[in-house]
Design a protein around this motif. Structure first.
Motif, PDB file in Angstrom:
ATOM      1  N   LEU A 144      25.669-100.416  23.100  1.00  0.00           N
ATOM      2  CA  LEU A 144      25.987-101.304  24.356  1.00  0.00           C
ATOM      3  C   LEU A 144      25.481-102.609  24.132  1.00  0.00           C
ATOM      4  N   ASP A 145      24.101-102.782  23.386  1.00  0.00           N
ATOM      5  CA  ASP A 145      23.429-103.740  23.030  1.00  0.00           C
ATOM      6  C   ASP A 145      23.976-104.520  22.099  1.00  0.00           C
ATOM      7  N   VAL A 146      24.254-103.841  21.140  1.00  0.00           N
ATOM      8  CA  VAL A 146      25.251-104.520  19.906  1.00  0.00           C
ATOM      9  C   VAL A 146      26.416-105.135  20.189  1.00  0.00           C
ATOM     10  N   GLU A 147      27.064-104.428  21.186  1.00  0.00           N
ATOM     11  CA  GLU A 147      28.255-105.009  21.594  1.00  0.00           C
ATOM     12  C   GLU A 147      28.172-106.056  22.377  1.00  0.00           C
ATOM     13  N   GLY A 148      27.197-106.501  23.136  1.00  0.00           N
ATOM     14  CA  GLY A 148      26.743-107.317  23.862  1.00  0.00           C
ATOM     15  C   GLY A 148      26.374-108.608  22.805  1.00  0.00           C
ATOM     16  N   TYR A 149      25.465-108.380  22.000  1.00  0.00           N
ATOM     17  CA  TYR A 149      25.158-109.566  20.937  1.00  0.00           C
ATOM     18  C   TYR A 149      26.390-109.953  20.296  1.00  0.00           C
ATOM     19  N   CYS A 150      27.371-109.095  20.177  1.00  0.00           N
ATOM     20  CA  CYS A 150      28.577-109.610  19.420  1.00  0.00           C
ATOM     21  C   CYS A 150      29.675-110.300  20.111  1.00  0.00           C
ATOM     22  N   LEU A 151      29.836-109.701  21.227  1.00  0.00           N
ATOM     23  CA  LEU A 151      31.023-110.100  21.901  1.00  0.00           C
ATOM     24  C   LEU A 151      30.725-110.967  23.369  1.00  0.00           C
ATOM     25  N   HIS A 152      29.432-110.964  23.865  1.00  0.00           N
ATOM     26  CA  HIS A 152      29.250-111.670  25.057  1.00  0.00           C
ATOM     27  C   HIS A 152      28.236-112.910  24.840  1.00  0.00           C
ATOM     28  N   SER A 153      28.718-113.726  25.584  1.00  0.00           N
ATOM     29  CA  SER A 153      27.969-115.246  25.300  1.00  0.00           C
ATOM     30  C   SER A 153      26.600-115.093  25.789  1.00  0.00           C
ATOM     31  N   GLY A 154      25.914-116.038  25.551  1.00  0.00           N
ATOM     32  CA  GLY A 154      24.459-116.163  25.984  1.00  0.00           C
ATOM     33  C   GLY A 154      24.301-116.141  27.491  1.00  0.00           C
ATOM     34  N   LYS A 155      25.302-116.734  28.198  1.00  0.00           N
ATOM     35  CA  LYS A 155      25.328-116.931  29.563  1.00  0.00           C
ATOM     36  C   LYS A 155      25.431-115.353  30.023  1.00  0.00           C
ATOM     37  N   GLN A 156      26.486-114.681  29.585  1.00  0.00           N
ATOM     38  CA  GLN A 156      26.746-113.363  30.105  1.00  0.00           C
ATOM     39  C   GLN A 156      25.799-112.413  29.672  1.00  0.00           C
ATOM     40  N   ARG A 157      25.007-112.360  28.781  1.00  0.00           N
ATOM     41  CA  ARG A 157      23.715-111.872  28.393  1.00  0.00           C
ATOM     42  C   ARG A 157      22.494-111.992  29.309  1.00  0.00           C
ATOM     43  N   ILE A 158      22.468-112.975  29.530  1.00  0.00           N
ATOM     44  CA  ILE A 158      21.350-113.462  30.691  1.00  0.00           C
ATOM     45  C   ILE A 158      21.864-112.784  32.183  1.00  0.00           C
ATOM     46  N   ILE A 159      22.791-113.283  32.556  1.00  0.00           N
ATOM     47  CA  ILE A 159      23.454-112.612  33.646  1.00  0.00           C
ATOM     48  C   ILE A 159      23.352-111.065  33.855  1.00  0.00           C
ATOM     49  N   GLY A 160      23.628-110.646  32.856  1.00  0.00           N
ATOM     50  CA  GLY A 160      23.798-109.007  32.828  1.00  0.00           C
ATOM     51  C   GLY A 160      22.249-108.478  32.937  1.00  0.00           C
ATOM     52  N   TYR A 161      21.368-109.081  31.819  1.00  0.00           N
ATOM     53  CA  TYR A 161      20.070-108.709  32.091  1.00  0.00           C
ATOM     54  C   TYR A 161      19.480-108.797  33.565  1.00  0.00           C
ATOM     55  N   LEU A 162      19.805-110.028  34.251  1.00  0.00           N
ATOM     56  CA  LEU A 162      18.993-110.206  35.624  1.00  0.00           C
ATOM     57  C   LEU A 162      19.634-109.179  36.451  1.00  0.00           C
ATOM     58  N   LEU A 163      20.935-108.855  36.316  1.00  0.00           N
ATOM     59  CA  LEU A 163      21.629-108.114  37.169  1.00  0.00           C
ATOM     60  C   LEU A 163      21.064-106.333  37.063  1.00  0.00           C
ATOM     61  N   ASN A 164      20.733-106.158  35.759  1.00  0.00           N
ATOM     62  CA  ASN A 164      20.292-105.045  35.334  1.00  0.00           C
ATOM     63  C   ASN A 164      19.142-104.813  36.119  1.00  0.00           C
ATOM     64  N   GLN A 165      18.081-105.838  36.107  1.00  0.00           N
ATOM     65  CA  GLN A 165      16.591-105.782  36.671  1.00  0.00           C
ATOM     66  C   GLN A 165      16.751-105.462  38.280  1.00  0.00           C
ATOM     67  N   LEU A 166      18.147-105.882  38.791  1.00  0.00           N
ATOM     68  CA  LEU A 166      18.023-105.577  40.191  1.00  0.00           C
ATOM     69  C   LEU A 166      19.017-104.418  40.620  1.00  0.00           C
ATOM     70  N   GLU A 167      19.039-103.440  39.754  1.00  0.00           N
ATOM     71  CA  GLU A 167      19.928-102.219  40.128  1.00  0.00           C
ATOM     72  C   GLU A 167      20.325-101.817  41.276  1.00  0.00           C
ATOM     73  N   HIS A 168      19.279-101.989  42.169  1.00  0.00           N
ATOM     74  CA  HIS A 168      19.229-101.287  43.148  1.00  0.00           C
ATOM     75  C   HIS A 168      19.938-102.346  44.504  1.00  0.00           C
ATOM     76  N   GLY A 169      20.076-103.575  43.783  1.00  0.00           N
ATOM     77  CA  GLY A 169      20.612-104.608  45.012  1.00  0.00           C
ATOM     78  C   GLY A 169      22.183-104.416  45.171  1.00  0.00           C
ATOM     79  N   GLU A 170      22.824-104.668  46.130  1.00  0.00           N
ATOM     80  CA  GLU A 170      24.187-104.586  46.394  1.00  0.00           C
ATOM     81  C   GLU A 170      24.921-106.045  46.188  1.00  0.00           C
ATOM     82  N   PRO A 171      26.048-106.226  45.706  1.00  0.00           N
ATOM     83  CA  PRO A 171      26.870-107.392  45.095  1.00  0.00           C
ATOM     84  C   PRO A 171      26.844-108.234  46.689  1.00  0.00           C
ATOM     85  N   GLY A 172      26.646-107.878  47.921  1.00  0.00           N
ATOM     86  CA  GLY A 172      26.926-108.561  48.879  1.00  0.00           C
ATOM     87  C   GLY A 172      25.628-108.776  49.394  1.00  0.00           C
TER      88      GLY A 172
END
Length: 232
Positions: A144-172
């Motif tokens: 999945l990391d390799v997929e991210g490097y190949c298919l996701h933009s830098g912005k998508q990777r950073i936001i994805g990383y931040l959201l993963n660090q807050l995995e217990h948070g709710e979208p709202g």
């Protein structure tokens, strides 16, 4: 370094992802081949090319796995956190390490010897199946990391990383804060970005009021807005 009291090796083996499906008897046998390794920040645990005599589990602290290109550029492959392990693949392949490992903070590790693992796997094939399942899940995560490097933009990777660090948070959720456990340059390398590109994206997200940056502390006013912006 935290206090030097000995740790309960069996408890920490049981809590490790790679062993969390094993029973008490299996854990007790493997624990006989495990020992503590205490590292201050910056200590190299092994170098690329060193012989692999087992694998490590992080009890506390953080370890970076990296290699350096011929041009002298370091690429961080993974940041290993508490409860995670590293070095298993080379142990099973009976090959030297292909990356170097260095403590990013004061850390306590358990080194589990190859002989202890192999003896238990020969004794109990169910242990082998459980460990292979754990390795398969880790391989899937790396893909999945390799997929991210190949298919996701830098912005998508950073936001994805931040959201993963807050995995217990709710979208709202209301505004939440996140203290980055490692430096921004380490995160940039982990996401396969240059430091300049990483900083530029943080500034762009800050200008949009999607994040607020204060050193290593990031405040996210709205997880929902940040999540929606990831794929805009």
């Amino acid at each position: 370094m935290r206090d030097l009291q000995p740790v309960n090796i069996e408890t920490h083996l049981k809590n490790a992802v790679i062993f969390n499906a094993l029973g008490d008897e299996e854990i007790a046998l493997i624990a006989k081949g495990a020992r503590e390794v205490r590292c201050d920040k910056g200590v190299t645990i092994f170098h690329r090319g060193d012989a692999c005599t087992g694998f490590h589990i992080v009890v506390f602290g953080q370890v970076k796995l990296s290699f350096t290109s011929a041009q002298g550029v370091e690429k961080i492959v993974e940041i290993v956190q508490q409860g995670q392990s590293f070095g298993e693949a080379m142990m099973f392949l009976d090959k030297p390490y292909v990356v170097s490992a260095q403590a990013l903070s004061s850390s306590l590790l358990l080194h589990v010897s190859k002989s202890a693992v192999f003896s238990e796997m020969e004794r109990n094939h169910d242990t082998m199946r459980k460990m292979l399942g754990s390795l398969a899940r880790r391989t899937h995560r790396l893909m999945l990391d390799v997929e991210g490097y190949c298919l996701h933009s830098g912005k998508q990777r950073i936001i994805g990383y931040l959201l993963n660090q807050l995995e217990h948070g709710e979208p709202g959720s209301e505004a939440v804060s996140l203290d980055l456990a490692v430096t921004k340059c380490v995160i940039a390398s982990r996401l396969n970005l240059t430091q300049e590109h990483f900083s530029r994206i943080l500034h762009e997200l800050s200008d949009l009021d999607l994040i607020q940056v204060d050193g290593r502390r990031l405040t996210i006013p709205s997880l929902q807005r940040l999540s929606l912006h990831q794929f805009e």
